[in-house]
Design an enzyme around this catalytic site. Structure first.
Site, PDB file in Angstrom:
ATOM      1  N   SER A 146      28.078  36.058  42.835  1.00 28.41           N
ATOM      2  CA  SER A 146      27.242  34.436  41.951  1.00 28.41           C
ATOM      3  C   SER A 146      27.291  33.056  42.919  1.00 28.41           C
ATOM      4  O   SER A 146      29.012  32.751  43.722  1.00 28.41           O
ATOM      5  CB  SER A 146      28.416  33.945  41.121  1.00 28.41           C
ATOM      6  N   TYR A 159      36.536  33.517  36.763  1.00 26.19           N
ATOM      7  CA  TYR A 159      34.851  33.732  36.853  1.00 26.19           C
ATOM      8  C   TYR A 159      34.291  33.189  37.930  1.00 26.19           C
ATOM      9  O   TYR A 159      34.902  34.102  39.152  1.00 26.19           O
ATOM     10  CB  TYR A 159      34.136  33.543  35.930  1.00 26.19           C
TER      11      TYR A 159
HETATM   12  N1  LIG Z   1      23.705  36.947  34.529  1.00 26.32           N
HETATM   13  C1  LIG Z   1      23.498  35.257  35.790  1.00 26.32           C
HETATM   14  O1  LIG Z   1      23.758  34.311  35.611  1.00 26.32           O
HETATM   15  C2  LIG Z   1      24.117  36.182  37.071  1.00 26.32           C
HETATM   16  C3  LIG Z   1      24.023  34.990  37.922  1.00 26.32           C
HETATM   17  C4  LIG Z   1      25.214  34.907  39.150  1.00 26.32           C
HETATM   18  C5  LIG Z   1      25.682  36.550  39.730  1.00 26.32           C
HETATM   19  N2  LIG Z   1      25.786  37.325  38.170  1.00 26.32           N
HETATM   20  C6  LIG Z   1      26.315  38.326  38.653  1.00 26.32           C
HETATM   21  O2  LIG Z   1      25.852  39.527  38.423  1.00 26.32           O
HETATM   22  C7  LIG Z   1      26.415  41.162  37.684  1.00 26.32           C
HETATM   23  C8  LIG Z   1      25.360  41.447  36.710  1.00 26.32           C
HETATM   24  O3  LIG Z   1      25.416  41.206  35.478  1.00 26.32           O
HETATM   25  P1  LIG Z   1      24.059  40.035  34.599  1.00 26.32           P
HETATM   26  O4  LIG Z   1      23.973  39.157  34.649  1.00 26.32           O
HETATM   27  O5  LIG Z   1      23.123  41.795  34.678  1.00 26.32           O
HETATM   28  O6  LIG Z   1      24.557  41.098  32.811  1.00 26.32           O
HETATM   29  P2  LIG Z   1      25.133  42.030  32.133  1.00 26.32           P
HETATM   30  O7  LIG Z   1      24.032  41.949  31.494  1.00 26.32           O
HETATM   31  O8  LIG Z   1      26.000  41.909  31.281  1.00 26.32           O
HETATM   32  O9  LIG Z   1      25.281  43.267  32.276  1.00 26.32           O
HETATM   33  C9  LIG Z   1      26.726  43.609  33.113  1.00 26.32           C
HETATM   34  C10 LIG Z   1      26.869  44.798  33.349  1.00 26.32           C
HETATM   35  O10 LIG Z   1      28.441  45.426  34.364  1.00 26.32           O
HETATM   36  C11 LIG Z   1      28.936  46.528  33.411  1.00 26.32           C
HETATM   37  N3  LIG Z   1      30.100  45.968  33.333  1.00 26.32           N
HETATM   38  C12 LIG Z   1      30.837  45.563  32.981  1.00 26.32           C
HETATM   39  N4  LIG Z   1      31.854  45.533  32.783  1.00 26.32           N
HETATM   40  C13 LIG Z   1      32.330  46.763  33.248  1.00 26.32           C
HETATM   41  C14 LIG Z   1      33.472  47.675  32.951  1.00 26.32           C
HETATM   42  N5  LIG Z   1      34.622  47.242  33.081  1.00 26.32           N
HETATM   43  N6  LIG Z   1      32.985  49.288  33.904  1.00 26.32           N
HETATM   44  C15 LIG Z   1      31.973  49.291  34.310  1.00 26.32           C
HETATM   45  N7  LIG Z   1      30.672  48.502  34.328  1.00 26.32           N
HETATM   46  C16 LIG Z   1      31.062  47.083  33.695  1.00 26.32           C
HETATM   47  C17 LIG Z   1      28.086  46.213  32.118  1.00 26.32           C
HETATM   48  O11 LIG Z   1      27.859  47.624  31.668  1.00 26.32           O
HETATM   49  P3  LIG Z   1      29.188  47.457  30.588  1.00 26.32           P
HETATM   50  O12 LIG Z   1      29.055  46.726  29.729  1.00 26.32           O
HETATM   51  O13 LIG Z   1      27.780  48.721  30.155  1.00 26.32           O
HETATM   52  O14 LIG Z   1      29.752  49.072  31.081  1.00 26.32           O
HETATM   53  C18 LIG Z   1      26.583  45.661  32.557  1.00 26.32           C
HETATM   54  O15 LIG Z   1      26.401  46.785  33.324  1.00 26.32           O
HETATM   55  C19 LIG Z   1      28.029  39.993  37.392  1.00 26.32           C
HETATM   56  O16 LIG Z   1      28.623  41.101  38.076  1.00 26.32           O
HETATM   57  C20 LIG Z   1      27.397  39.201  37.131  1.00 26.32           C
HETATM   58  O17 LIG Z   1      29.176  38.343  37.773  1.00 26.32           O
HETATM   59  C21 LIG Z   1      25.059  37.114  36.875  1.00 26.32           C
END
Ligand SMILES: NC(=O)c1ccc[n+]([C@@H]2O[C@H](COP(=O)([O-])OP(=O)(O)OC[C@H]3O[C@@H](n4cnc5c(N)ncnc54)[C@H](OP(=O)(O)O)[C@@H]3O)[C@@H](O)[C@H]2O)c1
Length: 266
Positions: A146, A159
């Protein structure tokens, strides 16, 4: 080519495939013909995705639900993949979540869960699957970090620290594995429209985030897979996010810290 071609007996493992960026990365890999292993905690969502991808792309999709914050569950995941006779040629480490708000007000158990999910699972799953790739002289790893990891972020602090570790780890790994024919790309998104902000309890900060920093999850995933295909070490999608990356690195630290603390106040 930096992403190995799909082949019998091999698959792409995608963590965090139940929603958001991970789901779009799984779709992108299925479109390219890769068989898949999908993991996250929510089994029903993973099964829905598996059904869709099998139907639309005629690829084999295995669902292996796991809480990746738990060492024993990560071990079980690796074991299940071996039992199913699959080699992992493409590893996508996307599972993770954030926590907004002042450090002293945060729940310590949840902070621990976040560090284990974001850092520990990234490092240990890479450790489980990259030796096989190096031995085969072929493989691709996409590490989802990120922009928050580029510099300290008051009110988003632990984070940001986890993602600083993830970016550092991913860039290091790209250098160590370069000679072995394994590509490692670190994807560094800004703000992506997913469930991230509601999970992080940052919906008011989300509403204040300027429009040019936003990207859709599918565009983010496309940028990540294109970067992986080209063997890029780091991909920062969107010009405004690249400018923020530059500002984070070059603004005097005191000015940066005061500004971000104000901007990210809940
Ligand atoms: N959205 C943003 O603005 C943004 C920006 C920069 C980076 N990111 C990064 O992108 C990645 C994906 O996030 P997203 O934005 O797509 O959010 P999201 O839709 O909330 O997805 C998060 C994913 O991580 C999984 N997860 C969370 N805790 C877990 C655990 N303990 N064990 C297994 N799986 C787990 C969730 O699945 P379950 O809940 O089914 O376990 C879900 O599939 C993350 O690493 C986040 O830090 C996001």
């Amino acid at each position: 080519v930096a992403i190995p071609a799909p082949r019998q007996g091999a698959a792409a493992l995608v963590t965090g495939a139940s929603s958001g960026i991970g789901l779009e990365l799984a779709r992108g890999l299925a479109t390219r013909g890769h068989d898949l292993v999908l993991t996250a905690r929510r089994r029903e969502l993973l099964e829905d995705v598996a059904g869709e991808l099998t139907r639309e792309h005629r690829v084999r999709v295995e669902v292996c639900p796991a809480d990746l914050s738990e060492p024993s569950e990560r071990g079980r995941l690796a074991q299940e993949i071996e039992t199913r006779g699959l080699a992992i040629d493409v590893l996508v480490l996307c599972a993770g979540f954030g926590m907004g708000g002042p450090f002293v007000e945060q729940n310590r158990d949840r902070l621990t869960l976040m560090m284990r999910t974001n850092i520990e699972s990234t490092v240990t799953l890479a450790h489980a699957f990259t030796p096989g790739m190096a031995a085969r002289s072929s493989g691709a790893v996409l590490v989802v970090s990120s922009i928050a990891g580029n510099q300290p972020m008051p009110n988003f602090g632990v984070y940001a620290a986890t993602k600083a570790a993830v970016t550092s780890f991913g860039e290091m790994l790209s250098a160590e594995l370069a000679a072995s024919g394994v590509t490692v790309t670190v994807l560094v998104p800004g703000a992506v429209r997913t469930d991230f902000a509601s999970v992080a309890q940052m919906t008011s900060q989300e509403r204040r985030t300027p429009a040019p920093l936003w990207i859709d999850a599918d565009a983010c995933a496309r940028a990540g897979l294109d970067g992986l295909e080209r063997g890029r070490r780091k991909v920062v999608p969107r010009t405004a996010v690249r400018l923020m990356h530059f500002a984070g690195s070059h603004t005097p630290r005191g000015v940066w810290l005061r500004t971000v603390r104000r901007l990210l106040t809940p």
